[in-house]
Design an enzyme around this catalytic site. Structure first.
Site, short mmCIF file in Angstrom:
data_model
loop_
_atom_site.label_atom_id
_atom_site.label_comp_id
_atom_site.label_asym_id
_atom_site.label_seq_id
_atom_site.Cartn_x
_atom_site.Cartn_y
_atom_site.Cartn_z
N ARG A 1 -7.83 59.95 17.49
CA ARG A 1 -7.04 61.01 17.93
C ARG A 1 -5.70 60.89 16.84
NH1 ARG A 1 -7.59 62.59 23.44
NH2 ARG A 1 -5.13 62.79 23.72
N LYS B 1 -2.64 58.98 44.37
CA LYS B 1 -3.79 58.20 43.72
C LYS B 1 -4.17 57.19 44.56
CE LYS B 1 -5.04 56.80 39.10
NZ LYS B 1 -4.39 56.49 37.58
N GLU C 1 -1.27 59.43 20.43
CA GLU C 1 -1.57 58.79 19.52
C GLU C 1 -1.07 59.21 18.19
OE1 GLU C 1 -4.45 57.86 22.59
OE2 GLU C 1 -3.45 59.78 21.76
#
Length: 629
Positions: free
Chosen positions: A394, A280, A366
């Site tokens: 969610r 990343k 979630e």
């Protein structure tokens, strides 16, 4: 060739390896320069440059379908599909969207913004392909963090069962927005260190073929040897057991390695998972060395130093929430913090440092976070689930079925409530009032400023009458003086901020300053308007509303939230149910369409939630008074 001259991916099909490597460097330089001005998701995109080049080199978009999970990493895809010239307006009003957008390009076949949806969408597209009898390839690109989402695991299970021809690219950079958590992360860790599994497996198969097949017993023995060595070679052969051909780990910055494995995957029948290791922030040192997630998504920055350009100001609402929770937790041992892969965004990372045994990051899950909070609550603890408004969606069934139905003492700290700006329609936190307020037992509070927020968090944690949501906006507070002593606030009792006798504005949170400015404008025309801080959306202050009904003045409800089913609807329902059918009530809020990206002031202007818009609406409500003035 300038990147702006790249009109479609077919233009790179004949590039040599050295030309592709040069293009990769050009793209990295372009992204670093452009995003230093506009901000955006830099780290994820720098990490997938070679991967995206290899995909577009070997496949034929848009005939072949690329489904980018979350969409944080789709900038390189946008450059290769003819949109480099639009990056000056990235994430700006009416400009280039920061996520894949179907009406932006035929190459964007799936819109994202929330995590873990790519595999289900890919399964749908692969199934449709087979029904129609076409020969297009379907490729889903999903990160290791997104793989913790329950829907991703459900899709893996289904894809493996159906044995669809489908390629999954697992982009494993060992870090999403926050460090990954969970047992699956540990599985990937073992796979990363297992070496070239595909090569070892092929060598093993060649060895087995040399065993003379003198009958079923020898053949069965050979298969047992193969299976045993397979488990020996790769600890936790997770994906193969799900029905996938596993390839990797692959160096995500080595074009030869990528090309070899992608070609192999194209020729392999059934589902294939290519485990690609990337870095990343690759190519930009500040982003590569980012341990805090700063360079995942950020605003403008200085290229040379990596210094993020930020304006000093009051503490953010998220910071006030986290500091308040720490203060309460020092004396209240029941407090437990929960986040779904957003410890930094919610500022609960500081809570985790002080109370590591009472802080849980469950990953992108979630649903699990919500029900886990319910389990904690049944045992007398006070769980506080800090979650962005858009991500609480969610876990909606769990809010309904597991929390509200059982009337459990769970606190939802609903961050980013209201318009959020540059991330656009997938992240605007405008629906939570509508989807929470009709749930039995739920309470919903909205602070007018950071001082009221700290008292609301204290009130919510001390409240033992069931679930309660405290929703607060993105960004900084107003810099007002903070009370040193936390106090309980009366739930369902509103505050009159300004008296008035011609009309009344019922509002809360970010719309209070808008209302105050509108009333100042109206006062120059001789109008006297009452402003009420309706800081409790549920329950309503029924006593106040009954008194208001006796005044026989127009009422304007004002909210930075969806109009349909929102606060204004609740006020209308109340007066209707009480028989006040002649009350003159006008509602202002977010209209019935998805609000795209742009700065918050620009978006508020678009939907008319400005002081001028409020003043104009009030003048329509009071035409006779206006004429007399």
């Amino acid at each position: 060739m300038k990147l702006e001259d790249l009109k479609n991916p077919s233009m790179i099909k004949n590039y040599s390896k050295s030309e592709l490597e040069g293009l990769a460097e050009d793209i990295r330089t372009f992204l670093i320069e452009k995003l230093s001005e506009t901000g955006g998701h830099l780290g994820p995109n720098l990490g997938v440059v070679e991967l995206t080049l290899a995909l577009h080199y070997l496949f034929d978009s848009p005939k072949d379908k690329f489904i980018w999970d979350v969409g944080h990493q789709a900038y390189v895809h946008k450059i290769l599909t003819g949109r480099a010239g639009q990056f000056d307006r990235l994430r700006q009003y009416k400009g280039l969207c920061g996520f894949p957008k179907r009406n932006e390009s035929e190459h964007d076949v799936w819109e994202t913004g929330h995590s873990s949806t790519s595999l289900s969408a890919a399964m749908g597209m692969a199934t449709a392909r087979d029904i129609k009898g076409t020969d297009d390839k379907v490729v889903a690109i999903i990160g290791d963090g997104a793989l913790t989402g329950g829907i991703a695991l459900e899709a893996l299970n289904h894809i493996g069962h159906e044995q669809k021809d489908l390629i999954v690219i697992l982009n494993d950079n060992e870090m999403s927005i926050a460090p990954n958590v969970g047992a699956l992360h540990n599985v990937l860790g073992r796979l990363r260190t297992a070496g070239k599994y595909k090569k070892a497996k092929e060598e093993l198969e060649q060895l087995i073929k040399k065993i003379p097949a003198f009958g079923g017993k020898i053949a069965a023995t050979a298969e047992r040897v193969k299976d045993s060595l397979k488990y020996l070679l790769v600890s936790g052969i997770f994906f193969e057991e799900l029905g996938f051909t596993y390839l990797g780990p692959v160096d995500g910055h080595d074009l030869d390695d990528l090309m070899e494995n992608l070609k192999y995957a194209k020729k392999t029948s059934g589902p294939v998972l290519i485990h690609v290791l990337t870095k990343k922030g690759k190519g930009y040192e500040p982003a590569e060395n980012d341990a805090k997630g700063t360079w995942h998504g950020l605003g403008p920055y200085k290229i040379e130093s990596g210094e993020v350009v930020s304006k000093p100001g009051p503490p953010s609402y998220s910071s006030v929430f986290a500091e308040t929770l720490k203060t309460i937790a020092r004396t209240d041992k029941r407090i437990v913090g929960i986040t779904a892969a957003m410890p930094g965004g919610t500022k609960l990372d500081s809570f985790a440092k002080e109370f590591p045994e009472r802080m849980f990051d469950v990953g992108i899950a979630e649903q699990h976070a919500t029900t886990m909070a319910g389990g904690l609550a049944t045992q007398g603890l006070k769980p506080v689930f800090a979650v962005y408004s858009t991500f609480l969606q969610r876990g909606y069934d769990q809010v309904v079925h597991d929390i509200c139905r059982q009337n459990l003492n769970v606190v939802f700290a609903v961050d980013r409530a209201g318009l959020v700006g540059a991330d656009g329609e997938t992240h605007q936190g405008v629906f939570d009032i509508s989807y929470l307020r009709h749930l039995p037992n739920m309470k919903i509070l909205n602070p007018k400023d950071e001082n009221e927020l700290q008292h609301m968090i204290y009130t919510a944690t001390q409240y033992d009458g069931g679930p309660i949501a405290v929703r607060y906006p993105r960004g900084n507070g107003y810099g007002i003086k903070m009370d040193e002593q936390l106090k309980m606030l009366p739930i369902g009792k509103w505050e009159t901020l300004q008296e008035g006798h011609d009309a009344c504005i019922l509002t809360f949170s970010t719309m209070i300053p808008v209302a105050e400015e509108a009333v100042r404008q109206l006062s120059t025309q001789g109008l006297s308007v009452k402003i009420v801080n309706a800081n409790s959306v549920k329950p309503l202050d029924e006593e106040f509303l009954l008194e208001l009904a006796t005044l026989n003045i127009p009422v304007l409800t004002l909210e930075e939230a969806a109009l349909q089913g929102g606060f204004g609807s609740a006020v209308l329902e109340f007066f209707h149910d009480k028989g006040y059918h002649n009350m003159e009530i006008t509602r202002m809020g977010i209209p019935d369409y998805f609000i795209e990206h742009g700065s918050v002031p620009e978006l508020l202007e678009e939907v008319g939630l400005t002081s001028a818009g409020v003043a104009e609406q009030m003048l329509k409500l009071l035409p006779r008074k206006q004429q007399r003035a």
